[in-house]
Design a protein around this motif. Structure first.
Motif, PDB file in Angstrom:
ATOM      1  N   LEU A  10      -0.233   4.329  17.729  1.00 51.54           N
ATOM      2  CA  LEU A  10      -0.746   5.650  17.619  1.00 51.54           C
ATOM      3  C   LEU A  10      -0.614   6.246  19.136  1.00 51.54           C
ATOM      4  O   LEU A  10      -1.161   5.376  20.093  1.00 51.54           O
ATOM      5  CB  LEU A  10      -2.124   5.720  17.211  1.00 51.54           C
ATOM      6  CG  LEU A  10      -2.380   5.335  15.692  1.00 51.54           C
ATOM      7  CD1 LEU A  10      -3.940   5.296  15.410  1.00 51.54           C
ATOM      8  CD2 LEU A  10      -1.390   6.353  14.964  1.00 51.54           C
ATOM      9  N   THR A  50     -11.089   5.499  16.299  1.00 54.37           N
ATOM     10  CA  THR A  50      -9.513   5.781  15.737  1.00 54.37           C
ATOM     11  C   THR A  50      -8.580   6.257  16.952  1.00 54.37           C
ATOM     12  O   THR A  50      -7.624   6.380  16.146  1.00 54.37           O
ATOM     13  CB  THR A  50      -9.998   6.799  14.616  1.00 54.37           C
ATOM     14  OG1 THR A  50     -10.567   7.942  15.005  1.00 54.37           O
ATOM     15  CG2 THR A  50     -10.625   6.310  13.541  1.00 54.37           C
ATOM     16  N   GLN A 300      -1.752  -1.874  16.509  1.00 54.81           N
ATOM     17  CA  GLN A 300      -2.543  -2.691  15.384  1.00 54.81           C
ATOM     18  C   GLN A 300      -2.087  -4.084  15.792  1.00 54.81           C
ATOM     19  O   GLN A 300      -0.822  -4.500  16.086  1.00 54.81           O
ATOM     20  CB  GLN A 300      -1.937  -2.500  14.142  1.00 54.81           C
ATOM     21  CG  GLN A 300      -2.525  -1.297  13.416  1.00 54.81           C
ATOM     22  CD  GLN A 300      -2.210  -1.074  12.102  1.00 54.81           C
ATOM     23  OE1 GLN A 300      -0.899  -1.054  11.684  1.00 54.81           O
ATOM     24  NE2 GLN A 300      -3.082  -1.287  11.098  1.00 54.81           N
ATOM     25  N   PRO A 303       0.195  -5.416  12.226  1.00 58.03           N
ATOM     26  CA  PRO A 303       1.057  -4.201  11.883  1.00 58.03           C
ATOM     27  C   PRO A 303       1.206  -4.004  10.342  1.00 58.03           C
ATOM     28  O   PRO A 303       1.427  -4.881   9.671  1.00 58.03           O
ATOM     29  CB  PRO A 303       2.334  -4.382  12.457  1.00 58.03           C
ATOM     30  CG  PRO A 303       2.317  -5.197  13.518  1.00 58.03           C
ATOM     31  CD  PRO A 303       1.146  -6.246  13.131  1.00 58.03           C
ATOM     32  N   THR A 306      -4.102  -1.592   6.832  1.00 59.60           N
ATOM     33  CA  THR A 306      -4.958  -0.481   6.751  1.00 59.60           C
ATOM     34  C   THR A 306      -6.171  -0.389   7.500  1.00 59.60           C
ATOM     35  O   THR A 306      -7.060  -1.173   7.046  1.00 59.60           O
ATOM     36  CB  THR A 306      -5.368  -0.341   5.236  1.00 59.60           C
ATOM     37  OG1 THR A 306      -4.315  -0.318   4.095  1.00 59.60           O
ATOM     38  CG2 THR A 306      -6.294   0.976   5.041  1.00 59.60           C
ATOM     39  N   TRP A 310      -4.679   4.495  10.574  1.00 58.33           N
ATOM     40  CA  TRP A 310      -3.335   3.748   9.679  1.00 58.33           C
ATOM     41  C   TRP A 310      -3.908   3.774   8.367  1.00 58.33           C
ATOM     42  O   TRP A 310      -3.101   2.875   7.473  1.00 58.33           O
ATOM     43  CB  TRP A 310      -3.004   2.374  10.352  1.00 58.33           C
ATOM     44  CG  TRP A 310      -2.185   2.464  11.579  1.00 58.33           C
ATOM     45  CD1 TRP A 310      -0.973   2.646  11.944  1.00 58.33           C
ATOM     46  CD2 TRP A 310      -2.909   2.147  12.948  1.00 58.33           C
ATOM     47  NE1 TRP A 310      -0.794   2.350  13.179  1.00 58.33           N
ATOM     48  CE2 TRP A 310      -1.922   2.184  14.075  1.00 58.33           C
ATOM     49  CE3 TRP A 310      -4.326   2.135  13.369  1.00 58.33           C
ATOM     50  CZ2 TRP A 310      -2.363   1.904  15.124  1.00 58.33           C
ATOM     51  CZ3 TRP A 310      -4.452   1.803  14.615  1.00 58.33           C
ATOM     52  CH2 TRP A 310      -3.498   1.833  15.393  1.00 58.33           C
ATOM     53  N   VAL A 313      -1.050   3.661   5.596  1.00 55.29           N
ATOM     54  CA  VAL A 313      -0.154   2.458   5.383  1.00 55.29           C
ATOM     55  C   VAL A 313      -0.147   1.739   4.279  1.00 55.29           C
ATOM     56  O   VAL A 313      -1.424   1.508   3.980  1.00 55.29           O
ATOM     57  CB  VAL A 313      -0.195   1.597   6.698  1.00 55.29           C
ATOM     58  CG1 VAL A 313       0.666   0.373   6.639  1.00 55.29           C
ATOM     59  CG2 VAL A 313      -0.073   2.332   7.858  1.00 55.29           C
TER      60      VAL A 313
END
Length: 314
Positions: A10, A50, A300, A303, A306, A310, A313
């Motif tokens: 992000l 976040t 993350q 990867p 959740t 994210w 995802v």
């Protein structure tokens, strides 16, 4: 096991010049935390766990090299090239105190009880200011003479009630007892120290010097440091706070973020930045790590999981 998901960070925009330092808060009772960033644009920023922007601390007139949050996140302290350290109210964004220095302030920290701040920089001095008596003269950490180190102080951290660690370009890492203002231990590195961060969850200092990354017990004891020599010079390093099985680095030599095992093996190279990576930092829960270059990127640890922004995802 290698994740089937590609690491896609992000991007947290907002800064207009290189990001010099990143620092996460501890975990709040609701499981969240905050991220504060320092930048050469002179405007430290506060973000949600976040990555969402909360606010910008406005008032410095030069590059901000270091910003830290108090344990309850109600205060922030920043050190700047404008020869000041400032204490901020994180709810209002307003400055509460400004402490003048005679040169660039490169590093700051807040005591665990939030009653004092500590600063260091190009004066080679480490000062402690009492926030309950902001107009009083600060105390100086030194053994002899008028300086704390023989080079620029790159990092200061405060842990426990009375212990401070300082790292300098003079190749020395020192521990101090703030009650006596005297050093109680010193380690010498072969090259100038470029960064030092406290991993409070693991109780270790993570230090970079030349091509070396060292993991050192924060409380001085006889345990030897776990040191690794890399193939490049890291600008910053951070260890996973829970698993303690990997560390992440940035470097001024390229634009990549690297993941290493604790044996030094390079596990992964992450590309996304468009300039040198000045700083990296794991979140306190170990779920993400942040890297700072021209922008802030949040990666993350696993990867595809959740988590945070994210959430979509699958």
């Amino acid at each position: 096991m290698i994740s089937q998901f590609k690491a896609v960070p992000l991007v947290a925009p907002g800064h207009t010049r290189p990001v010099t330092h990143l620092s996460f808060s501890s975990i709040a009772p609701d499981g969240t935390y905050l991220l504060v960033s320092s930048c050469k644009d002179g405007n430290p920023m506060l973000r949600e766990w976040t990555g969402d922007w909360i606010g910008t601390f406005l008032g410095h007139k030069g590059a901000v090299w270091s910003t830290k949050l108090s344990s309850d996140t109600s205060r922030a302290v920043s050190g700047s090239a404008d020869f000041t350290a400032k204490v901020w109210d994180t709810y209002s964004g307003q400055p509460l105190h400004s402490f003048p220095h005679n040169h660039i302030v490169r590093t700051v920290a807040i005591s665990p009880n939030s009653n004092h701040i500590i600063t260091g920089g190009q004066e080679k001095k480490v000062r402690i200011f009492d926030l309950q008596k902001p107009d009083a003269q600060p105390s100086l950490l030194c053994d002899n003479g008028s300086t704390s180190h023989d080079g620029t102080v790159k990092s200061v951290v405060w842990f426990g009630d009375y212990t401070v660690a300082t790292a300098s370009e003079d190749c020395h890492l020192k521990w101090w007892d703030v009650r006596t203002s005297k050093s109680i231990r010193s380690l010498t590195f072969p090259n100038p120290i470029t960064s030092m961060e406290l991993s409070s969850q693991t109780g270790r200092l993570v230090v970079t010097s030349g091509k070396t990354v060292a993991f050192i017990h924060a409380i001085p004891d006889s345990t030897p440091a776990h040191s690794l020599t890399l193939l490049y010079q890291p600008s910053s390093a951070t260890v996973h706070p829970i698993l303690q099985d990997r560390f992440v680095t940035g470097s001024l030599e390229d634009q990549w973020v690297r993941i290493h095992g604790m044996d030094g093996e390079e596990r992964e190279i992450l590309k996304g930045h468009h300039g040198p990576v000045h700083c990296v930092e794991f979140s306190p829960d170990g779920e993400v790590y942040a890297s700072g270059s021209g922008t802030i990127r949040l990666w993350q640890t696993t990867p595809g999981k959740t988590y945070g922004l994210w959430q979509g995802v699958q």
